[in-house]
Design a protein around this motif. Structure first.
Motif, short mmCIF file in Angstrom:
data_model
loop_
_atom_site.label_atom_id
_atom_site.label_comp_id
_atom_site.label_asym_id
_atom_site.label_seq_id
_atom_site.Cartn_x
_atom_site.Cartn_y
_atom_site.Cartn_z
N GLN A 76 0.84 -1.21 0.00
CA GLN A 76 0.00 0.00 0.00
C GLN A 76 0.87 1.26 0.00
OE1 GLN A 76 -2.66 -0.10 3.28
NE2 GLN A 76 -4.35 0.77 2.12
N ARG A 77 1.90 1.22 0.83
CA ARG A 77 2.81 2.36 0.95
C ARG A 77 3.55 2.59 -0.38
NH1 ARG A 77 8.05 2.27 2.05
NH2 ARG A 77 7.97 0.07 2.51
N LEU A 78 4.02 1.49 -0.98
CA LEU A 78 4.74 1.60 -2.25
C LEU A 78 3.82 2.07 -3.37
CD1 LEU A 78 6.90 -1.66 -2.04
CD2 LEU A 78 7.81 0.66 -2.17
N SER A 79 2.57 1.56 -3.39
CA SER A 79 1.61 1.97 -4.43
C SER A 79 1.32 3.46 -4.31
CB SER A 79 0.29 1.23 -4.28
OG SER A 79 0.47 -0.11 -4.48
N TRP A 80 1.13 3.90 -3.08
CA TRP A 80 0.83 5.30 -2.85
C TRP A 80 2.00 6.17 -3.34
CZ3 TRP A 80 3.33 9.00 0.12
CH2 TRP A 80 2.65 10.22 0.24
N ARG A 81 3.20 5.69 -3.02
CA ARG A 81 4.40 6.44 -3.42
C ARG A 81 4.54 6.46 -4.94
NH1 ARG A 81 10.26 5.03 -1.06
NH2 ARG A 81 11.37 6.50 -2.36
N TYR A 82 4.28 5.33 -5.57
CA TYR A 82 4.42 5.25 -7.03
C TYR A 82 3.38 6.14 -7.72
CZ TYR A 82 5.79 3.35 -11.48
OH TYR A 82 6.28 3.24 -12.76
N ASN A 83 2.14 6.08 -7.20
CA ASN A 83 1.09 6.90 -7.82
C ASN A 83 1.34 8.39 -7.62
OD1 ASN A 83 -0.29 4.73 -8.84
ND2 ASN A 83 -1.47 4.44 -6.98
N SER A 84 2.08 8.73 -6.57
CA SER A 84 2.35 10.15 -6.32
C SER A 84 3.26 10.74 -7.40
CB SER A 84 2.99 10.35 -4.95
OG SER A 84 4.31 9.88 -4.96
N TYR A 85 4.00 9.86 -8.11
CA TYR A 85 4.86 10.35 -9.19
C TYR A 85 4.04 10.73 -10.41
CZ TYR A 85 9.06 8.64 -6.82
OH TYR A 85 10.08 8.43 -5.94
N THR A 86 2.91 10.06 -10.60
CA THR A 86 2.09 10.30 -11.78
C THR A 86 1.43 11.66 -11.67
OG1 THR A 86 1.62 7.96 -11.66
CG2 THR A 86 0.42 9.19 -13.31
N SER A 87 1.66 12.46 -12.68
CA SER A 87 1.17 13.83 -12.64
C SER A 87 -0.33 13.89 -12.91
CB SER A 87 1.92 14.65 -13.68
OG SER A 87 1.42 15.93 -13.74
N GLY A 88 -1.05 14.62 -12.09
CA GLY A 88 -2.47 14.83 -12.33
C GLY A 88 -2.67 16.03 -13.24
N GLN A 89 -1.60 16.82 -13.42
CA GLN A 89 -1.69 18.01 -14.27
C GLN A 89 -1.55 17.61 -15.75
OE1 GLN A 89 1.63 20.18 -12.73
NE2 GLN A 89 0.35 21.33 -11.30
#
Lengths: 233, 266
Positions: A76-89
């Protein structure tokens, strides 16, 4: 001296030919053995295949439950971290092999089309100066946006045409209208801009910049802001 | 005269038999040494990545044969590797064998996706020491060498004209240029990733692929041979062979840096 008869000569020729054939077959077999059989033998499962036991007794164990909870938390922690790299902009992706671009907003593709990227030409002078015209790859961001950008011709632009290189502030360095209506800077002199050579879109012909047609350029200019990411591969 | 002929013939036959026996013995020795290589590799990996029991927090060994735990470990290892790579600005490759997909990613953003048409992997990945392999794959694999049928950067050198009379404007590049796309990326831990073009777009594509494969099999055999004749166990290189469409293969090879990184989910 006894002269060998015709039958003997034929048998000798046949024997030699047969021997050569045997040697050839042996050599091919040996090669096939070394190239195919030995690597295949290396793949014979040497530690045995994994046997899944799924022991019910283990599943009831407190330590097992603890291990599973820990690993789930890690995921869960790694997924959250990985998704945080993906830009929403908004961001742009440029494929330099096929000369295509993709524009994304809120992680959704909103426009795609042809572009032109670096030609991979290396320009050399007799004096030993050289330039490589390729589009850099990796993660970039928009440093600046300009409307009706003028083009300040770099040295290579004169060298390429066999012209003498003028001083840095010479008026002949400035050209207007060749970069289209807009330009977005990626840093280090690389731009995303328009072109007057529209028939070359979809081909690797530029000196490193990314060229687009007028409509695509306008949408990109209005969608990307300073700081927006551009991914080039 | 007749006796001499019989004698020569018998002598020759003895020599041939002696050579055959030598070759057979060498082949047996070669094969045995080559077959010892995977076990040696596994032992090296076990020393580096094997599970070390924590005295304060002991783990039941049966957990390594539990499908729930192993599935979670697969996911964790793959994610961990991708998170490490996403922290850089570089382009990297994520391979998911269960989904048959290859993804080119930059900082967590998928920039290109390709479908794998055919997969062939070493038995090392399906062996009983799954934990060791997964621990190894929790860090990205780094490419150490590339062998390819196409150039990474197709540079064309052009001399600058001396004056305007020598200047020739650029002509439209020849996009009809065709080369079969097959390549092998050797990783720092010895794993070989073979990516071959699946589609046969031109006659001879299949032949080119076979020749490329044979050439690299010969290179691998030569490596084994050199180790074996010096009485050393050769180095085992597990492989992952993938077949994908030509256009995707070309994009991936050109996009990945010379020392690019790869994450694997199997």
């Amino acid at each position: 001296m006894k002269i060998p008869d015709d039958g003997f000569l034929k048998r000798e020729v046949f024997r030699k030919g047969f021997n050569r054939l045997l040697i050839l077959i042996a050599a091919i077999s040996l090669l096939a053995f070394l190239l195919y059989c030995v690597p295949a033998l290396q793949e014979v499962p040497f530690t045995g295949k994994i046997i899944i036991t799924n022991s019910d007794e283990l599943k009831k164990d407190v330590l097992y439950k603890k291990q599973i909870t820990l690993i789930k938390r890690d995921i869960q922690r790694l997924s959250w971290r990985y998704n945080s790299y993906t830009s929403g902009q908004s961001y742009m992706v440029i494929n330099t092999t096929d000369n295509l671009f993709y524009l994304y907003r809120n992680k959704k593709l909103i426009r795609q089309g042809h572009c032109s990227t670096g030609s991979f030409k290396m320009l050399k002078t007799e004096e030993g100066r050289s330039w490589i015209f390729k589009t850099p790859k990796g993660k970039f961001w928009i440093h600046g946006k300009t409307e009706n950008p003028p083009w300040r011709r770099p040295d290579w632009s004169f060298v390429e045409e066999g012209l003498p290189i003028p001083p840095q502030d010479h008026y002949s360095r400035w050209e207007y209208g060749v970069l289209g209506d807009y330009a977005l800077s990626l840093g280090d002199g690389y731009l995303i801009h328009g072109t007057i050579y529209k028939r070359f879109l979809g081909m690797p012909v530029t000196h490193g910049c990314v060229r687009l047609n007028d409509d695509d350029l306008e949408v990109i200019f209005n969608t990307l802001n300073i700081g927006s990411k551009v991914f080039i591969f | 005269m007749e006796t001499e002929k019989i004698f020569i013939s018998a002598d020759r036959r003895a020599k041939i038999i002696a050579w055959i026996v030598i070759v057979i013995f060498f082949l047996i020795y070669y094969t045995v040494m080559a077959m010892l290589a995977p076990a040696k590799k596994m032992e090296t990996l076990r020393r580096e990545y094997g599970y070390k029991q924590d005295v304060n927090n002991p783990t039941d060994d049966r957990i390594f044969t539990d499908s729930t735990y192993l599935d979670l470990l697969h996911k964790k290892s793959f994610l961990q590797s991708r998170v490490t790579m996403a922290a850089t600005d570089s382009i990297y490759l994520s391979i998911s064998l269960p989904d048959s997909t290859l993804k080119l990613e930059i900082s967590g953003v998928t920039v290109h996706r390709a479908q794998i048409r055919r997969i062939n992997i070493s038995t090392l990945f399906s062996g009983s020491d799954n934990y060791i392999i997964l621990s190894m794959l929790s860090s990205p694999l780094t490419i150490s060498r590339n062998f390819s049928s196409i150039k990474k950067e197709p540079l064309m050198i052009r001399m600058a004209p001396k004056d305007t009379s020598e200047y020739v404007p650029d002509i439209i590049p020849d996009t009809a240029d065709y080369e079969p796309v097959n390549y092998i990326m050797e990783m720092d831990n010895g794993i070989r990733l073979h990516i071959y073009q699946e589609d046969k777009l031109k006659p001879g594509d299949g032949l080119y692929r076979s020749l490329f494969d044979i050439y690299h099999r010969m290179r691998y055999a030569a490596k084994i041979f050199l180790r074996v004749i010096t009485f050393r166990v050769p180095e085992y290189q597990p492989y992952i062979k993938l077949r994908i469409p030509r256009s995707d293969a070309k994009i991936i090879y050109r996009a990945l840096p010379e020392k690019g990184q790869i994450a694997l989910y199997f």
